[in-house]
Write a protein that holds these residues in place. Sequence first.
Motif, mmCIF file in Angstrom:
data_model
loop_
_atom_site.group_PDB
_atom_site.id
_atom_site.type_symbol
_atom_site.label_atom_id
_atom_site.label_comp_id
_atom_site.label_asym_id
_atom_site.label_seq_id
_atom_site.Cartn_x
_atom_site.Cartn_y
_atom_site.Cartn_z
ATOM 1 N N LYS A 341 0.835 -1.207 0.000
ATOM 2 C CA LYS A 341 0.000 0.000 0.000
ATOM 3 C C LYS A 341 0.868 1.256 0.000
ATOM 4 O O LYS A 341 0.677 2.163 -0.828
ATOM 5 C CB LYS A 341 -0.917 -0.006 1.218
ATOM 6 C CG LYS A 341 -1.796 1.237 1.324
ATOM 7 C CD LYS A 341 -2.711 1.177 2.535
ATOM 8 C CE LYS A 341 -1.961 1.468 3.807
ATOM 9 N NZ LYS A 341 -2.852 1.590 4.989
ATOM 10 N N TYR A 342 1.851 1.313 0.907
ATOM 11 C CA TYR A 342 2.679 2.516 1.004
ATOM 12 C C TYR A 342 3.645 2.633 -0.175
ATOM 13 O O TYR A 342 3.952 3.747 -0.623
ATOM 14 C CB TYR A 342 3.432 2.531 2.334
ATOM 15 C CG TYR A 342 2.506 2.670 3.515
ATOM 16 C CD1 TYR A 342 1.654 3.761 3.637
ATOM 17 C CD2 TYR A 342 2.446 1.688 4.508
ATOM 18 C CE1 TYR A 342 0.783 3.881 4.708
ATOM 19 C CE2 TYR A 342 1.579 1.811 5.585
ATOM 20 C CZ TYR A 342 0.751 2.905 5.676
ATOM 21 O OH TYR A 342 -0.119 3.019 6.727
ATOM 22 N N ILE A 345 1.680 4.176 -2.940
ATOM 23 C CA ILE A 345 1.504 5.618 -2.718
ATOM 24 C C ILE A 345 2.772 6.368 -3.116
ATOM 25 O O ILE A 345 2.710 7.412 -3.783
ATOM 26 C CB ILE A 345 1.157 5.901 -1.243
ATOM 27 C CG1 ILE A 345 -0.222 5.336 -0.910
ATOM 28 C CG2 ILE A 345 1.190 7.408 -0.955
ATOM 29 C CD1 ILE A 345 -0.578 5.397 0.569
ATOM 30 N N ILE A 346 3.925 5.825 -2.725
ATOM 31 C CA ILE A 346 5.204 6.462 -3.065
ATOM 32 C C ILE A 346 5.380 6.547 -4.575
ATOM 33 O O ILE A 346 5.731 7.614 -5.125
ATOM 34 C CB ILE A 346 6.373 5.689 -2.422
ATOM 35 C CG1 ILE A 346 6.368 5.894 -0.908
ATOM 36 C CG2 ILE A 346 7.718 6.138 -3.006
ATOM 37 C CD1 ILE A 346 7.317 4.982 -0.153
ATOM 38 N N LYS A 508 2.275 13.808 1.034
ATOM 39 C CA LYS A 508 1.845 12.411 0.907
ATOM 40 C C LYS A 508 3.044 11.488 0.727
ATOM 41 O O LYS A 508 3.095 10.398 1.293
ATOM 42 C CB LYS A 508 0.890 12.254 -0.280
ATOM 43 C CG LYS A 508 -0.515 12.736 -0.021
ATOM 44 C CD LYS A 508 -1.410 12.432 -1.212
ATOM 45 C CE LYS A 508 -2.829 12.922 -0.972
ATOM 46 N NZ LYS A 508 -3.692 12.666 -2.154
ATOM 47 N N ASP A 511 4.903 11.205 4.123
ATOM 48 C CA ASP A 511 4.160 10.340 5.057
ATOM 49 C C ASP A 511 4.289 8.870 4.670
ATOM 50 O O ASP A 511 4.419 7.990 5.539
ATOM 51 C CB ASP A 511 2.686 10.744 5.089
ATOM 52 C CG ASP A 511 2.464 12.082 5.790
ATOM 53 O OD1 ASP A 511 3.404 12.548 6.465
ATOM 54 O OD2 ASP A 511 1.373 12.656 5.640
ATOM 55 N N ALA A 512 4.238 8.594 3.354
ATOM 56 C CA ALA A 512 4.342 7.205 2.890
ATOM 57 C C ALA A 512 5.739 6.644 3.156
ATOM 58 O O ALA A 512 5.882 5.476 3.537
ATOM 59 C CB ALA A 512 4.008 7.118 1.404
ATOM 60 N N GLU A 515 5.810 5.805 6.878
ATOM 61 C CA GLU A 515 5.043 4.601 7.207
ATOM 62 C C GLU A 515 5.703 3.347 6.642
ATOM 63 O O GLU A 515 5.727 2.299 7.297
ATOM 64 C CB GLU A 515 3.612 4.722 6.684
ATOM 65 C CG GLU A 515 2.783 5.821 7.331
ATOM 66 C CD GLU A 515 2.606 5.607 8.825
ATOM 67 O OE1 GLU A 515 2.624 4.448 9.280
ATOM 68 O OE2 GLU A 515 2.457 6.614 9.547
#
Length: 709
Positions: A341-342, A345-346, A508, A511-512, A515
């Motif tokens: 998921k992360y 996003i990256i 974003k 944050d990714a 995480e």
Amino acid sequence: MDKFEEDYFNEHVDDYNDVLSILIPIDSNKTLSHKEQLDYIITKSSRPIKFHQTSDWIDECYLLVGWVRLYEEDYENALTTFKYINAKTTDNDSRHEALNALLRMFIEKEEDANVILVKDIIKQEIAPFSDKNTKNYHLNFAHYYRNKMDYGQAIQHLRYAVELEEKKHHKARYYFILGQMLEKRGKVDEAYKAYIKAEKLSKTNVLEFQSDISAYSMQPVDFNDEKQVKKIKKYFDKKLKNHNYWDDRDKIYYEMAQFQVRKPDYDRALIELNESVQVSTTNKIQKGHSYLTAGDIYYDVKKDYIAAAAYYDSAVQNFDESVYGFEEIKKKSENLQDLAKYTKIIMEQERLIKLADMPDDEVTAFLEEEIENEKEEIILKQQYAKENEKRKTKPEVSKSTTFNSKASKEFYFYNTAAIAQGKSQFLRVWGSRPLEDNWRRSNKLDFATNNNQNTLNNNRPSPRNTPSKKGKEAEGIDENLFASVKSLDERKQEIPKSEEELQAVHKKLADALFELGKVYMYQIKIPDNALANFNRFLSTYPEDENAYEVAYLVYVICQEYDGCDAETSKKYLIDNYPDCLYSKILVNPNYVKETNERENYIRDLYVDAYTLYNKGDYNASDKKLNELLNDFPQSSYEEKGRFLRVLLVGRTTKYYKNFKEAILNFQKRYPEGEFKEISEGMLEQITERRLENGYIPGRYHDFDITVEE
């Protein structure tokens, strides 16, 4: 009882990709269907106990009653019965059988302390155990250690038990389990011999088939000797062509993959696992194991955690909770899903940042190519899905004589009928193809070396008859097929245009990275990857609100990991983020203790001030507030203290004007504070009429209350 136990044994469904259970697990839900049979045993066994107390068969009757209670999971009564036999009977064989039954019960209940206790009692027995009881003793402990995955000890006990087993189908099963455990221990030659013995003794088609293919996958072979390797391949190919094993092709491909892992040739193993998934018909458990093994290869060997995430997820979807280790597999899958998921996003934020820096004409070209690639991917998936459905349909064996019939001795190319039939079959399967290298490949890619093309999640077998659908070839494609593909305008709308939108994309991404680093650190436990993400975060976003925590996590990793220096990371944290709690603790180890003492003192100041206010001792309350607000600015009690000051003003001033001014000053300082609604309510009470009158009724006394300007 013999009949029930045989039925219960035959009803058990084995998962041959896991080490088989040595003893069939006791499950009262499954024995419920045999209730009439078990009640009959109880009825008949109880009669001698009740009416023939002097009979020599009383102990055997008690044993039968105890076993029924055990199979019904009525552990309390089973325990009472077996303990009674052990204490009262003089028949050594019956006593020993009762002790074995107690062992079995405690193993089922996973009461290790009681297992060891019974074992110690058995060791103290003077009377020798019969062959039957000796066998059951070793089976119990083989089962016990198998459940704990201590295969070394389980093998030792099972070797004793298998020599004492008289029933061939049980003996075959035990040899097969020995083969599985020896395989787990890496003892390939011994595993092969055990599988061969299991195959020879087997009375069931399933166990014979499993033993056969497992033996060949474990067959001792010199992988540098091409002849030996080809011999194994020829065996598996023959099995695949045999229509009797049509529904077992998934298992055959799985064992072929195991053989490739031994080489090791992991790329080829992934291809075989892919084939196992594609030809799977009804065996979801086998499909799950194929996904799981592929996931293990990507996770442990290739370190491709994104690909592994997809495979583990597919494995969980095909498994049920009865699969051994299901919870661990599920947890691993969930951890990898977070990682995927992360990572996604990256990649998406990096793409948007890249597009934001491109000229408009390059953006259009980039996005148009992106759209075409996505459409082609959808077309290929649809074609592969159709091809896979065909592969799952068992073809009828033609009764007519074909050109490759063994009965025909005529040379094929002299037989015009055979040539015509062959051409017809070729066109039906492959379509019209030009004469060229790799004629079976639609896009001429080398699927054996392209890992991305061999993912099980895409459900792609070796491509057949899957021409590219670009240009004119795409005519006739249903446009609804591409409903999920974003248009060019939609993609352009996502590109950040203002500085504010670009900053949101960067946030974003930051944050990714944060995480993802934590997933690698805490869940996947790969410090290298965690450090890579954290270091990238600190170099790109050193001013981010999470930067100080990232710097601290780097320090935590470096304390236990040789890949970085703890002192360097500590200095970086203190130098760059001196005001954060982590830095203060590193500089002063007593900081938390001192801070707690300070917080307790501040709290006491506020409590004392509030208590004095309630008592009407306003001057004393004001002195406490002065110390709180002047000596400890920006404390956690600052807002409460300042609101209490407003209340003091309201209690002591003679003028509504002063009270209103105190409230307005407080609201200006804390516009969204916890006393917002209360202060607004107080303000509403100071009407224009009251301000005109000036004085607050009853306020004719003087106080030395400090009022801030």
